[in-house]
Design a protein around this motif. Structure first.
Motif, PDB file in Angstrom:
ATOM      1  N   VAL A 139     -21.822 108.318  41.287  1.00  0.00           N
ATOM      2  CA  VAL A 139     -22.824 107.260  41.168  1.00  0.00           C
ATOM      3  C   VAL A 139     -24.160 107.576  41.852  1.00  0.00           C
ATOM      4  O   VAL A 139     -25.138 106.873  41.635  1.00  0.00           O
ATOM      5  N   LEU A 140     -24.221 108.620  42.676  1.00  0.00           N
ATOM      6  CA  LEU A 140     -25.470 108.982  43.334  1.00  0.00           C
ATOM      7  C   LEU A 140     -26.198 110.002  42.463  1.00  0.00           C
ATOM      8  O   LEU A 140     -25.636 111.054  42.122  1.00  0.00           O
ATOM      9  N   GLU A 141     -27.427 109.680  42.068  1.00  0.00           N
ATOM     10  CA  GLU A 141     -28.172 110.549  41.147  1.00  0.00           C
ATOM     11  C   GLU A 141     -28.241 111.993  41.633  1.00  0.00           C
ATOM     12  O   GLU A 141     -28.051 112.932  40.847  1.00  0.00           O
ATOM     13  N   SER A 142     -28.510 112.219  42.914  1.00  0.00           N
ATOM     14  CA  SER A 142     -28.645 113.587  43.422  1.00  0.00           C
ATOM     15  C   SER A 142     -27.328 114.367  43.371  1.00  0.00           C
ATOM     16  O   SER A 142     -27.330 115.601  43.400  1.00  0.00           O
ATOM     17  N   SER A 143     -26.204 113.672  43.272  1.00  0.00           N
ATOM     18  CA  SER A 143     -24.907 114.352  43.188  1.00  0.00           C
ATOM     19  C   SER A 143     -24.800 115.206  41.927  1.00  0.00           C
ATOM     20  O   SER A 143     -24.125 116.235  41.923  1.00  0.00           O
ATOM     21  N   PHE A 144     -25.486 114.792  40.860  1.00  0.00           N
ATOM     22  CA  PHE A 144     -25.443 115.587  39.623  1.00  0.00           C
ATOM     23  C   PHE A 144     -26.138 116.927  39.817  1.00  0.00           C
ATOM     24  O   PHE A 144     -25.737 117.930  39.232  1.00  0.00           O
ATOM     25  N   PRO A 190     -22.723 107.526  33.196  1.00  0.00           N
ATOM     26  CA  PRO A 190     -22.332 106.463  34.120  1.00  0.00           C
ATOM     27  C   PRO A 190     -23.559 105.851  34.804  1.00  0.00           C
ATOM     28  O   PRO A 190     -24.611 106.479  34.906  1.00  0.00           O
ATOM     29  N   GLN A 191     -23.402 104.631  35.268  1.00  0.00           N
ATOM     30  CA  GLN A 191     -24.483 103.981  36.009  1.00  0.00           C
ATOM     31  C   GLN A 191     -24.669 104.719  37.327  1.00  0.00           C
ATOM     32  O   GLN A 191     -23.709 104.926  38.067  1.00  0.00           O
ATOM     33  N   THR A 192     -25.912 105.145  37.611  1.00  0.00           N
ATOM     34  CA  THR A 192     -26.199 105.890  38.829  1.00  0.00           C
ATOM     35  C   THR A 192     -27.319 105.223  39.606  1.00  0.00           C
ATOM     36  O   THR A 192     -28.083 104.418  39.068  1.00  0.00           O
ATOM     37  N   PHE A 193     -27.436 105.636  40.882  1.00  0.00           N
ATOM     38  CA  PHE A 193     -28.389 105.029  41.790  1.00  0.00           C
ATOM     39  C   PHE A 193     -29.070 106.113  42.620  1.00  0.00           C
ATOM     40  O   PHE A 193     -28.464 107.147  42.908  1.00  0.00           O
ATOM     41  N   PRO A 194     -30.335 105.871  43.032  1.00  0.00           N
ATOM     42  CA  PRO A 194     -31.073 106.894  43.762  1.00  0.00           C
ATOM     43  C   PRO A 194     -30.704 107.039  45.237  1.00  0.00           C
ATOM     44  O   PRO A 194     -31.058 108.037  45.854  1.00  0.00           O
ATOM     45  N   SER A 195     -29.976 106.072  45.809  1.00  0.00           N
ATOM     46  CA  SER A 195     -29.650 106.172  47.234  1.00  0.00           C
ATOM     47  C   SER A 195     -28.214 105.723  47.485  1.00  0.00           C
ATOM     48  O   SER A 195     -27.636 104.953  46.705  1.00  0.00           O
ATOM     49  N   HIS A 226     -23.936  98.283  44.872  1.00  0.00           N
ATOM     50  CA  HIS A 226     -23.247  98.216  43.578  1.00  0.00           C
ATOM     51  C   HIS A 226     -21.736  98.076  43.776  1.00  0.00           C
ATOM     52  O   HIS A 226     -21.094  97.215  43.155  1.00  0.00           O
ATOM     53  N   CYS A 227     -21.164  98.919  44.630  1.00  0.00           N
ATOM     54  CA  CYS A 227     -19.714  98.877  44.834  1.00  0.00           C
ATOM     55  C   CYS A 227     -19.285  97.582  45.517  1.00  0.00           C
ATOM     56  O   CYS A 227     -18.219  97.041  45.204  1.00  0.00           O
ATOM     57  N   GLN A 228     -20.098  97.062  46.414  1.00  0.00           N
ATOM     58  CA  GLN A 228     -19.780  95.774  47.031  1.00  0.00           C
ATOM     59  C   GLN A 228     -19.706  94.680  45.968  1.00  0.00           C
ATOM     60  O   GLN A 228     -18.857  93.799  46.031  1.00  0.00           O
ATOM     61  N   SER A 229     -20.588  94.747  44.976  1.00  0.00           N
ATOM     62  CA  SER A 229     -20.602  93.722  43.926  1.00  0.00           C
ATOM     63  C   SER A 229     -19.432  93.856  42.963  1.00  0.00           C
ATOM     64  O   SER A 229     -19.031  92.880  42.332  1.00  0.00           O
ATOM     65  N   THR A 230     -18.879  95.059  42.834  1.00  0.00           N
ATOM     66  CA  THR A 230     -17.768  95.275  41.907  1.00  0.00           C
ATOM     67  C   THR A 230     -16.405  95.212  42.592  1.00  0.00           C
ATOM     68  O   THR A 230     -15.383  95.139  41.920  1.00  0.00           O
ATOM     69  N   GLY A 231     -16.392  95.312  43.916  1.00  0.00           N
ATOM     70  CA  GLY A 231     -15.132  95.345  44.649  1.00  0.00           C
ATOM     71  C   GLY A 231     -14.495  96.720  44.679  1.00  0.00           C
ATOM     72  O   GLY A 231     -13.371  96.879  45.147  1.00  0.00           O
TER      73      GLY A 231
END
Length: 188
Positions: free
Chosen positions: A148-153, A2-7, A14-19
């Protein structure tokens, strides 16, 4: 993957842009925080399932995720939590959700879905988060979001590596905090 992000901030953008909605589950063991699992909920694909999940995060009514355990860890497969009745994995919340859609595939680590009792339309409060692709769950379990948060993995891997007794972490792992970070109407 999945697309992930560092912060969290980048997850939010990202979620604001997707709704889509964004939520966070903080996992703890013996009073020590293991970390946050930040999840984008597919409110545009599974609105009713996501609404149920967010209500349990918010603690509407007598049932809530905060304080409930991660009651099952299946190495290389998934972690499971959300038994808000008695924490055993067998608690009956006295309601069931219809299987909303099987559109989201279990094709990566970090997919979140509704656990059920093996029968169609029997999900309610329990959820799982995949540790690897789980294609055998496609068409059987409703997946409704992704980590979606990289550190969550890293948090998921840490939980997967804990000592277990009958697939249950010892000492117990709990959801010490459950938060809605962003709630919005999906972009159409």
């Amino acid at each position: 993957m999945p697309q992930t992000f560092p912060s969290e901030a980048e997850c939010m953008v990202h979620c604001q842009s997707t709704g889509r909605a964004l939520v966070s589950l903080t996992l703890s063991q013996s009073g020590e925080t293991l970390g946050n699992i930040v999840i984008s909920l597919f409110t545009d694909i599974c609105p009713k399932t996501c609404e149920n999940f967010m209500n349990l995060i918010k603690g509407k009514g007598s049932m809530q995720y905060q304080g409930s355990p991660i009651h099952r860890v299946v190495a290389k497969a998934y972690i499971q939590g959300g038994d808000v009745v008695d924490g055993t994995g067998k608690g009956d919340p006295k309601y069931e959700l219809p299987d909303e859609t099987f559109a989201v595939k279990h094709d990566a680590a970090g997919i979140i879905g509704m656990a059920n009792n093996g029968q169609p339309h029997s999900g309610a409060t329990q959820f799982y988060i995949s540790l690897n692709p789980l294609p055998w769950m496609d068409g059987k379990r409703v997946a409704f979001g992704q980590v979606v948060l990289e550190s969550s993995f890293g948090v998921l891997k840490a939980v997967e590596g804990l000592s277990l007794n009958n697939e249950r972490p010892v000492p117990e792992v709990t959801i010490s905090e459950a938060r809605v970070l962003l709630e919005q109407t999906p972009v159409t």
